[in-house]
Motif scaffolding. Structure first.
Motif, PDB file in Angstrom:
ATOM      1  N   LYS A  84       0.831  -1.199   0.000  1.00  0.00           N
ATOM      2  CA  LYS A  84       0.000   0.000   0.000  1.00  0.00           C
ATOM      3  C   LYS A  84       0.866   1.250   0.000  1.00  0.00           C
ATOM      4  O   LYS A  84       0.576   2.226  -0.696  1.00  0.00           O
ATOM      5  CB  LYS A  84      -0.947  -0.009   1.216  1.00  0.00           C
ATOM      6  N   VAL A  85       1.934   1.241   0.780  1.00  0.00           N
ATOM      7  CA  VAL A  85       2.839   2.398   0.822  1.00  0.00           C
ATOM      8  C   VAL A  85       3.458   2.624  -0.560  1.00  0.00           C
ATOM      9  O   VAL A  85       3.527   3.762  -1.038  1.00  0.00           O
ATOM     10  CB  VAL A  85       3.926   2.220   1.907  1.00  0.00           C
ATOM     11  N   THR A  86       3.881   1.554  -1.205  1.00  0.00           N
ATOM     12  CA  THR A  86       4.452   1.670  -2.546  1.00  0.00           C
ATOM     13  C   THR A  86       3.432   2.273  -3.503  1.00  0.00           C
ATOM     14  O   THR A  86       3.756   3.149  -4.313  1.00  0.00           O
ATOM     15  CB  THR A  86       4.912   0.283  -3.052  1.00  0.00           C
ATOM     16  N   LYS A  87       2.182   1.824  -3.398  1.00  0.00           N
ATOM     17  CA  LYS A  87       1.101   2.362  -4.235  1.00  0.00           C
ATOM     18  C   LYS A  87       0.882   3.844  -3.951  1.00  0.00           C
ATOM     19  O   LYS A  87       0.698   4.648  -4.872  1.00  0.00           O
ATOM     20  CB  LYS A  87      -0.179   1.567  -3.981  1.00  0.00           C
ATOM     21  N   LEU A  88       0.932   4.239  -2.677  1.00  0.00           N
ATOM     22  CA  LEU A  88       0.757   5.651  -2.313  1.00  0.00           C
ATOM     23  C   LEU A  88       1.871   6.516  -2.895  1.00  0.00           C
ATOM     24  O   LEU A  88       1.622   7.637  -3.350  1.00  0.00           O
ATOM     25  CB  LEU A  88       0.704   5.808  -0.796  1.00  0.00           C
ATOM     26  N   VAL A  89       3.099   6.015  -2.877  1.00  0.00           N
ATOM     27  CA  VAL A  89       4.214   6.757  -3.466  1.00  0.00           C
ATOM     28  C   VAL A  89       3.955   6.968  -4.956  1.00  0.00           C
ATOM     29  O   VAL A  89       4.123   8.083  -5.484  1.00  0.00           O
ATOM     30  CB  VAL A  89       5.553   6.015  -3.226  1.00  0.00           C
ATOM     31  N   ASP A  90       3.536   5.920  -5.640  1.00  0.00           N
ATOM     32  CA  ASP A  90       3.242   6.035  -7.075  1.00  0.00           C
ATOM     33  C   ASP A  90       2.113   7.036  -7.326  1.00  0.00           C
ATOM     34  O   ASP A  90       2.196   7.867  -8.239  1.00  0.00           O
ATOM     35  CB  ASP A  90       2.867   4.669  -7.655  1.00  0.00           C
ATOM     36  N   LEU A  91       1.057   6.962  -6.520  1.00  0.00           N
ATOM     37  CA  LEU A  91      -0.072   7.892  -6.674  1.00  0.00           C
ATOM     38  C   LEU A  91       0.350   9.327  -6.388  1.00  0.00           C
ATOM     39  O   LEU A  91      -0.075  10.254  -7.087  1.00  0.00           O
ATOM     40  CB  LEU A  91      -1.220   7.479  -5.757  1.00  0.00           C
ATOM     41  N   ALA A  92       1.197   9.527  -5.375  1.00  0.00           N
ATOM     42  CA  ALA A  92       1.689  10.874  -5.060  1.00  0.00           C
ATOM     43  C   ALA A  92       2.460  11.442  -6.253  1.00  0.00           C
ATOM     44  O   ALA A  92       2.284  12.613  -6.612  1.00  0.00           O
ATOM     45  CB  ALA A  92       2.560  10.840  -3.803  1.00  0.00           C
ATOM     46  N   HIS A  93       3.301  10.616  -6.872  1.00  0.00           N
ATOM     47  CA  HIS A  93       4.038  11.079  -8.056  1.00  0.00           C
ATOM     48  C   HIS A  93       3.083  11.473  -9.181  1.00  0.00           C
ATOM     49  O   HIS A  93       3.296  12.481  -9.858  1.00  0.00           O
ATOM     50  CB  HIS A  93       5.019  10.008  -8.528  1.00  0.00           C
ATOM     51  N   LEU A  94       2.028  10.687  -9.382  1.00  0.00           N
ATOM     52  CA  LEU A  94       1.044  11.017 -10.402  1.00  0.00           C
ATOM     53  C   LEU A  94       0.348  12.344 -10.086  1.00  0.00           C
ATOM     54  O   LEU A  94       0.166  13.180 -10.971  1.00  0.00           O
ATOM     55  CB  LEU A  94       0.004   9.897 -10.527  1.00  0.00           C
ATOM     56  N   TRP A  95      -0.034  12.532  -8.826  1.00  0.00           N
ATOM     57  CA  TRP A  95      -0.712  13.780  -8.442  1.00  0.00           C
ATOM     58  C   TRP A  95       0.220  14.971  -8.659  1.00  0.00           C
ATOM     59  O   TRP A  95      -0.198  16.004  -9.186  1.00  0.00           O
ATOM     60  CB  TRP A  95      -1.161  13.714  -6.975  1.00  0.00           C
ATOM     61  N   ILE A  96       1.467  14.825  -8.261  1.00  0.00           N
ATOM     62  CA  ILE A  96       2.433  15.918  -8.422  1.00  0.00           C
ATOM     63  C   ILE A  96       2.616  16.242  -9.902  1.00  0.00           C
ATOM     64  O   ILE A  96       2.604  17.418 -10.293  1.00  0.00           O
ATOM     65  CB  ILE A  96       3.776  15.554  -7.757  1.00  0.00           C
TER      66      ILE A  96
END
Length: 136
Positions: A84-96
């Motif tokens: 889940k943390v790995t997924k959140l990092v990926d999603l944060a990069h997408l949002w940025i």
């Protein structure tokens, strides 16, 4: 019964309550909530907020919220797995990436992923646990 489906399941309502309580917690800390429930085809980020760091500086914080109505399935924060943390990092990069193009990130001096666990107590109150920097 008229055959219509409910617009929100009990789990969705509990999740929304947890997010509302986490939102209020962050605002009490002086944070500015930028967005809630940001979705893309890859997933969802519960809360995106700006944390004041002093001197006009701010951190951009992506917050995962977990709600539990009891400890039968463990503490809410135990539900946040490494995957889940790995997924959140990926999603944060997408949002940025999406928001940098529109100029939506001025004044950011740090980016972090936090977790907020909300646990309903037997008396009906809620205990909030906030862990900063869960990617470390």
């Amino acid at each position: 019964m008229d055959g219509r489906r409910p617009t929100s399941s009990p789990g969705q309502l509990a999740g929304r309550l947890g997010e509302d309580l986490a939102d209020a917690h962050l605002r009490r800390l002086g944070w500015q909530v930028v967005q809630r429930n940001w979705r893309c085809p890859s997933g969802e980020i519960d809360i995106i907020a700006r944390e004041p760091l002093g001197g006009g500086r701010q951190a951009l914080v992506f917050v995962e919220v977990k709600y539990r109505s009891g400890t039968g399935y463990g503490d809410p924060l135990e539900a946040i797995t490494r995957a889940k943390v790995t997924k959140l990092v990926d999603l944060a990069h997408l949002w940025i990436r999406e928001n940098r193009a529109g100029g939506g990130l001025p004044g950011m001096h740090g980016i972090r992923i936090d977790a907020v666990g909300v646990l309903r107590q037997p008396d009906g109150s809620h205990r909030i646990s906030h862990v900063r920097g869960i990617t470390r």
